[in-house]
Design a protein around this motif. Structure first.
Motif, PDB file in Angstrom:
ATOM      1  N   MET A   1       0.781  -1.231   0.060  1.00 21.13           N
ATOM      2  CA  MET A   1      -0.014   0.119  -0.072  1.00 21.13           C
ATOM      3  C   MET A   1       0.763   1.236   0.054  1.00 21.13           C
ATOM      4  N   PRO A   2       0.609   2.369  -0.901  1.00 21.12           N
ATOM      5  CA  PRO A   2       1.414   3.442  -0.653  1.00 21.12           C
ATOM      6  C   PRO A   2       1.336   4.390   0.525  1.00 21.12           C
ATOM      7  N   TYR A   3       2.384   4.742   0.818  1.00 19.52           N
ATOM      8  CA  TYR A   3       2.660   5.571   2.245  1.00 19.52           C
ATOM      9  C   TYR A   3       1.319   6.738   2.380  1.00 19.52           C
ATOM     10  N   PRO A   4       1.190   7.499   1.319  1.00 16.27           N
ATOM     11  CA  PRO A   4       0.337   8.408   1.406  1.00 16.27           C
ATOM     12  C   PRO A   4      -1.117   7.940   1.649  1.00 16.27           C
ATOM     13  N   GLU A   5      -1.562   6.964   1.137  1.00 13.99           N
ATOM     14  CA  GLU A   5      -2.680   6.278   1.208  1.00 13.99           C
ATOM     15  C   GLU A   5      -2.682   5.707   2.607  1.00 13.99           C
ATOM     16  N   LEU A   6      -1.871   5.158   3.254  1.00 14.31           N
ATOM     17  CA  LEU A   6      -1.953   4.609   4.388  1.00 14.31           C
ATOM     18  C   LEU A   6      -1.996   5.742   5.468  1.00 14.31           C
ATOM     19  N   VAL A   7      -1.192   6.756   5.426  1.00 15.15           N
ATOM     20  CA  VAL A   7      -1.418   7.775   6.126  1.00 15.15           C
ATOM     21  C   VAL A   7      -2.732   8.473   6.392  1.00 15.15           C
ATOM     22  N   ARG A   8      -3.456   8.539   5.070  1.00 14.44           N
ATOM     23  CA  ARG A   8      -4.811   9.141   4.760  1.00 14.44           C
ATOM     24  C   ARG A   8      -5.724   8.208   5.742  1.00 14.44           C
ATOM     25  N   LEU A   9      -5.591   6.742   5.621  1.00 18.68           N
ATOM     26  CA  LEU A   9      -6.576   6.004   6.159  1.00 18.68           C
ATOM     27  C   LEU A   9      -6.272   5.810   7.776  1.00 18.68           C
ATOM     28  N   LEU A  10      -4.989   6.082   8.230  1.00 22.12           N
ATOM     29  CA  LEU A  10      -4.834   6.161   9.801  1.00 22.12           C
ATOM     30  C   LEU A  10      -5.221   7.598  10.273  1.00 22.12           C
ATOM     31  N   GLY A  11      -5.148   8.522   9.459  1.00 29.42           N
ATOM     32  CA  GLY A  11      -5.617  10.084   9.910  1.00 29.42           C
ATOM     33  C   GLY A  11      -4.481  10.706  10.658  1.00 29.42           C
ATOM     34  N   ARG A  12      -3.425  10.267  10.226  1.00 33.29           N
ATOM     35  CA  ARG A  12      -2.159  11.255  10.675  1.00 33.29           C
ATOM     36  C   ARG A  12      -1.460  12.315   9.897  1.00 33.29           C
ATOM     37  N   ALA A  13      -0.351  12.836  10.157  1.00 34.30           N
ATOM     38  CA  ALA A  13       0.262  13.831   9.414  1.00 34.30           C
ATOM     39  C   ALA A  13       0.741  13.251   8.092  1.00 34.30           C
ATOM     40  N   THR A  14       0.977  13.978   7.038  1.00 36.43           N
ATOM     41  CA  THR A  14       1.352  13.519   5.776  1.00 36.43           C
ATOM     42  C   THR A  14       2.706  13.400   5.312  1.00 36.43           C
ATOM     43  N   SER A  15       3.407  13.770   6.459  1.00 39.94           N
ATOM     44  CA  SER A  15       5.076  13.899   6.285  1.00 39.94           C
ATOM     45  C   SER A  15       5.482  12.362   6.201  1.00 39.94           C
ATOM     46  N   PRO A  16       6.433  12.333   5.266  1.00 35.99           N
ATOM     47  CA  PRO A  16       7.041  10.848   5.167  1.00 35.99           C
ATOM     48  C   PRO A  16       7.766  10.277   6.329  1.00 35.99           C
ATOM     49  N   PRO A  17       8.102   9.242   6.459  1.00 31.60           N
ATOM     50  CA  PRO A  17       8.816   8.531   7.757  1.00 31.60           C
ATOM     51  C   PRO A  17      10.272   9.412   7.733  1.00 31.60           C
ATOM     52  N   GLY A  18      10.749   9.630   9.019  1.00 27.98           N
ATOM     53  CA  GLY A  18      11.953  10.163   9.096  1.00 27.98           C
ATOM     54  C   GLY A  18      12.231  11.825   8.812  1.00 27.98           C
ATOM     55  N   ALA A  19      11.216  12.308   8.342  1.00 29.30           N
ATOM     56  CA  ALA A  19      11.033  13.738   8.253  1.00 29.30           C
ATOM     57  C   ALA A  19      10.937  14.378   9.656  1.00 29.30           C
ATOM     58  N   ALA A  20      11.859  15.669   9.703  1.00 28.96           N
ATOM     59  CA  ALA A  20      12.077  16.265  10.879  1.00 28.96           C
ATOM     60  C   ALA A  20      10.766  17.450  11.254  1.00 28.96           C
ATOM     61  N   ARG A  21      10.112  17.230  12.438  1.00 31.90           N
ATOM     62  CA  ARG A  21       9.246  17.978  12.769  1.00 31.90           C
ATOM     63  C   ARG A  21       9.619  19.355  13.440  1.00 31.90           C
ATOM     64  N   ARG A  22       8.877  20.330  13.212  1.00 29.15           N
ATOM     65  CA  ARG A  22       9.167  21.473  13.631  1.00 29.15           C
ATOM     66  C   ARG A  22       8.768  21.513  15.061  1.00 29.15           C
ATOM     67  N   PRO A  23       9.869  22.163  16.067  1.00 32.89           N
ATOM     68  CA  PRO A  23       9.252  21.689  17.317  1.00 32.89           C
ATOM     69  C   PRO A  23       8.145  22.854  17.655  1.00 32.89           C
ATOM     70  N   GLU A  24       7.072  22.338  18.450  1.00 33.07           N
ATOM     71  CA  GLU A  24       6.033  23.334  18.985  1.00 33.07           C
ATOM     72  C   GLU A  24       6.565  24.531  19.563  1.00 33.07           C
ATOM     73  N   ALA A  25       5.761  25.315  19.248  1.00 31.46           N
ATOM     74  CA  ALA A  25       6.348  26.819  20.065  1.00 31.46           C
ATOM     75  C   ALA A  25       5.786  26.947  21.525  1.00 31.46           C
ATOM     76  N   PRO A  26       6.866  27.246  22.378  1.00 26.67           N
ATOM     77  CA  PRO A  26       6.273  27.504  23.577  1.00 26.67           C
ATOM     78  C   PRO A  26       4.985  28.425  23.895  1.00 26.67           C
ATOM     79  N   ARG A  27       4.429  28.376  24.795  1.00 23.98           N
ATOM     80  CA  ARG A  27       3.352  29.191  25.319  1.00 23.98           C
ATOM     81  C   ARG A  27       3.918  30.450  26.034  1.00 23.98           C
ATOM     82  N   LEU A  28       3.453  31.710  25.800  1.00 30.31           N
ATOM     83  CA  LEU A  28       3.820  32.657  26.721  1.00 30.31           C
ATOM     84  C   LEU A  28       2.970  33.425  27.187  1.00 30.31           C
TER      85      LEU A  28
END
Length: 88
Positions: A1-28
């Motif tokens: 199964m293609p990765y984008p289709e699997l991600v869509r079915l699982l309802g997760r983010a569409t970034s490929p495996p191993g892609a770096a995520r931007r850290p969440e902004a701190p709350r001020l």
């Protein structure tokens, strides 16, 4: 199964495996944002305290907390990190 289709079915983010995520902004808090904005404009602690009607000691404490939350080494680095996270 293609990765984008699997991600869509699982309802997760569409970034490929191993892609770096931007850290969440701190709350001020509103006070921290105000101090950070005045720091970005180049004001010294005394001027920030005068503008916010608080003591210079309070400003120093707020800056200390900002440095910790933003993982910053100095005032310039704190402003740069805040701009990076669109906090000011």
């Amino acid at each position: 199964m293609p990765y984008p289709e699997l991600v869509r079915l699982l309802g997760r983010a569409t970034s490929p495996p191993g892609a770096a995520r931007r850290p969440e902004a701190p709350r001020l808090t509103a006070r921290q944002t105000a101090v950070l904005t005045l720091m970005a404009e180049g004001h010294a602690n005394t001027a920030i305290a005068r503008a916010l009607s608080c003591s210079e000691h309070t400003v120093k404490n707020v800056i200390y907390e900002l440095m910790s939350r933003l993982h910053a080494r100095n005032r310039s680095h704190a402003v740069a990190r805040a701009l990076h996270h669109s906090l000011i």
